[in-house]
Write a protein that holds these residues in place. Structure first.
Motif, short mmCIF file in Angstrom:
data_model
loop_
_atom_site.label_atom_id
_atom_site.label_comp_id
_atom_site.label_asym_id
_atom_site.label_seq_id
_atom_site.Cartn_x
_atom_site.Cartn_y
_atom_site.Cartn_z
N TYR A 22 0.84 -1.19 0.00
CA TYR A 22 0.00 0.00 0.00
C TYR A 22 0.88 1.24 0.00
O TYR A 22 1.88 1.30 0.71
CB TYR A 22 -0.90 0.02 1.24
N ARG A 44 -5.25 1.77 -7.75
CA ARG A 44 -4.05 0.95 -7.92
C ARG A 44 -2.89 1.85 -8.36
O ARG A 44 -3.09 2.77 -9.14
CB ARG A 44 -4.28 -0.16 -8.93
N TYR A 46 0.71 2.41 -10.26
CA TYR A 46 1.50 1.88 -11.37
C TYR A 46 2.77 2.68 -11.54
O TYR A 46 2.74 3.91 -11.54
CB TYR A 46 0.70 1.93 -12.68
N TYR A 91 1.93 -2.63 -12.48
CA TYR A 91 1.30 -2.57 -11.16
C TYR A 91 2.34 -2.79 -10.07
O TYR A 91 3.12 -3.73 -10.12
CB TYR A 91 0.20 -3.62 -11.08
N ASP A 94 -1.36 -0.92 -4.17
CA ASP A 94 -2.63 -0.22 -4.06
C ASP A 94 -2.46 1.07 -3.26
O ASP A 94 -1.52 1.21 -2.48
CB ASP A 94 -3.67 -1.09 -3.36
#
Length: 147
Positions: A22, A44, A46, A91, A94
């Motif tokens: 996170y 999300r 990136y 990715y 989050d």
């Protein structure tokens, strides 16, 4: 600062827990230069630094969104399914749950059907045009009768 927490199974039914990293929005905001570019899309995070030179829309588009939530811009452009699939390779984690807005997924078509009243965009102009046509015809025929 990033925090790592366990999150559910890996989707294969084996019950293996996958760690999720996170990131706070303040940390994402610091990554907004040519050397490192992070974006948030639908909660999300990136790291698109490697993709900068490959982006079909040019690097300027990505630099404008660097370090910020680019969900709305991403959806406004209408990216293809291939582009959405390509996101997976960039990715990194989050957004921290405390930083998420309740409406953060409202523009994600896979999570919300926002076209419940799309018909109203067409029906009102059609009805309006028909009404104007009838009014014009009534006025035109009443003018020709009075002459």
């Amino acid at each position: 600062m990033a925090t790592v927490e366990a999150s559910g199974s890996d989707g294969k039914g084996q019950g293996v827990e996958t760690p999720v990293t996170y990131y706070r929005l303040e940390e994402v905001a610091k990554r907004n230069s040519l050397k490192e570019i992070w974006l948030v899309i639908h909660g999300r995070v990136y790291d698109i630094t490697r993709f900068l030179n490959e982006h079909p829309g040019g690097e300027e588009v990505l630099l404008e969104q660097a370090g910020a939530d680019a969900s709305e811009s991403f959806e406004d452009v209408g990216h293809s399914l291939d582009a959405r699939e390509m996101l997976k390779q960039y990715y990194i984690g989050d957004v921290h749950p405390n930083d998420l807005k309740p409406e953060s997924d409202s523009k994600d078509p896979s999570k919300n059907n926002t076209c419940k009243s799309c018909w109203s965009y067409w029906i009102f102009p059609i009805v309006g045009a028909m009404l104007l046509g009838f009014l014009y015809r009534y006025y035109y025929t009443s003018e020709s009768r009075s002459s």
